[in-house]
Design an enzyme around this catalytic site. Sequence first.
Site: not given
Length: 752
Positions: A290-294
């Site tokens: 995932s992207d950061w905290g996505s």
Amino acid sequence: MKWIIFKPIAVILLLALVPNQKVFGQLDEIQTKVEALLKEMTLAEKVGQMNQYSGFWDATGPSPREGQAKDKYGHLKSGMVGSVLNVRGVENVRKMQELVVEESRLGIPLIFALDVIHGHKTLFPIPLGEAASWDLEAIEKSARIGAIEASAEGLNWTFAPMIDISRDARWGRVMEGAGEDTYLGTRIGLARIKGFQGDDLSLNNTIAATAKHFAGYGFAEAGREYNTVDIGTSTLYNVILPPFKAAVDANVKSVMNSFNVLNGVPATANKFLQRDILKGEWDFKGFVISDWGSGLEMIDHGFASDLEHVAEMAANAGSDMDMESYAFISHLQKNVEDGKVDIKVIDDAVARILRVKFELGLFEDPYRYCDAKREKDLLYHADHMEAALDMAKKSIVLLKNEGQVLPLNKAQKKIAVIGTLADDKNSPLGNWRLGSDDNTAISVMEGLKKYTDQITFAEGAELVVGHVDFVNEAKINTTDKSGFAEAVALAKESEVVLMVLGEHGFQSGEGRSRTNLDLPGVQQELLEAVYEVNKNIVLILMNGRPLTIPWADKHVPAILETWQLGTQSGNAIASVLFGDYNPSGKLPMTFPRSIGQVPIYYNTYSTGRPGPKDIVFWSHYSDEVNTPLYPFGYGLSYTKFEYSDLQINDSDPTKVEVSVVVKNTGDRAGEEVAQLYIQDKVGSVVRPVKELKGFDKFLLKAGESKTVKFTLTDNELGFYNNQGEFVVEPGDFNIMVGPNSMELMIKSWVKK
Ligand code: BGC
């Protein structure tokens, strides 16, 4: 060394002998080991592999919500973490790896990730700058060196390359990509993946690459960071997805999803993207991060009700590893126990992650990237500096050179250097440089001093007020003109003025969207004030995206686009200014005349009213022409190239040959990038007015000519229809070749 260090190997050897051999008979060796290890793992341990934490410094995004961080060290020790990002340095990496390998039950090693975007310690030009070189070999080498230095600091996974196509210079992250074009972006993305991953991932100097951000992130509405993406199928299939498909075919090890909503569904929970296309149709074998905290952000998007819901939707949609959302680690086990996520989904995700760990050689030796001698010997190695200089020179684009102001005579007297960026050792390093050291760039002043003692510096205007860095917004000086008088006085008594203007390195990049693309702050006024007293100006632009500089284009005789060139900035710029290197870069992104034209790009569709007409009803603006200031593919040289004799040979219809003669008609050697464009004139889905389908970069001596050849196959001639099928349609084409996307020789051709 304690025996326990070898626990992973012991586990694997043991498991490889268990009676599963027959079942795994046809599968490859790594698959057998992965399956065997999976059998030994508890559900909690499996979920742990799908969890990624950031190290405890250098956070690259907002901190997790209160209370969610829990006990990261405890999680490491109990095998509840599959990977960490932002931990680097052999000592740090070894310490953390030991914690996991020695203390956790199965001792499954961590993968260590970092954004290695344009070099690691030795910094290369920002990716958009490198793209301007159109030099795939040099770009691959840049990524290779990034991998060598990163791996020497214990890392084995980079979140690069960013292969998002973007047509919108308001979006600050265009600095991190290869520009607006899918064909060029794909070729560059592949070069970067090859550079990072090499031919053998298990070597201690190759690292896993990540194709990001899947998908559509570069099409954020109005160029505003993290904004909604709503695009049609034709753009999705033909513009956005092809670089990702190519990356998967090239065996990229991971794909990162993105923050954005794509047509109403967040990428992180987008089954269509991750399950149907990526893992289905394309048969991607790596894993999705995932992207950061996505994941967490899906709550703010209004797509998930809470973190438990996030975990369920992200996992079911094909996200395999959760970066800093704390969703999987907190809820995935329960999701499985409640029957909301099938255990097969978990097994598939974990198998993908373990496979990459095996391929990296981490089970054979979890410390294979932790070699203190390599770390000492390789960071800032002289060979890396040399390659960075070469890449920096190749990335510079000459935008204007009226009256041959450039190159400067080495005996030139009285040179004024104006602009705070000229004396800056930090800004030219550019954004996205997590592994680097501040103030390690050669400044323009330092570079120039190696050529001459005839330079005098005046700051003119401070560009950015106060401290700026990776996480803080740059504050632009819009008022202080107290340095103008000194700069103007210096310009008055000088023979030539080098004005170094543009954006600070931290004014582009993630979270740095802009609503105007002018020179920030008071720089335009400074330029005009200096011009009043001395017109002999060379404008040296430093910026992370296309800028709108129509006034400069009209008045200033010479303009050089230098982006942010990294560690060797000043040396590269000085060698171009004094003619030791003949500029050869070509723009990978269109430069608009006005912000109102954005998004502006060369491969548009024709409207039904392309004009121009003498009545008002055609597709145009009332206050600006449609054309760009500098088109895609544009860039000058100190010499001149002439194109002639465009030929098409289709005797073999599967390999249509296009050739053109290019002659260096000037008086010095130079490199040219010849570009091939096509137009499919009538399509079942409308085709762009032109599309890049080939290019060749070559050196010609003064007076020398060369027949440049391109090949067109169905891969270049076809396109995706709105059902996502690749089709090749017979009919009329235009075949075009030239030095940029606007100055083209053109020939009609019929595909049978
Ligand atoms: C960026 C990613 C990056 C990640 C980790 C995010 O904010 O969007 O591209 O890889 O942070 O640093």
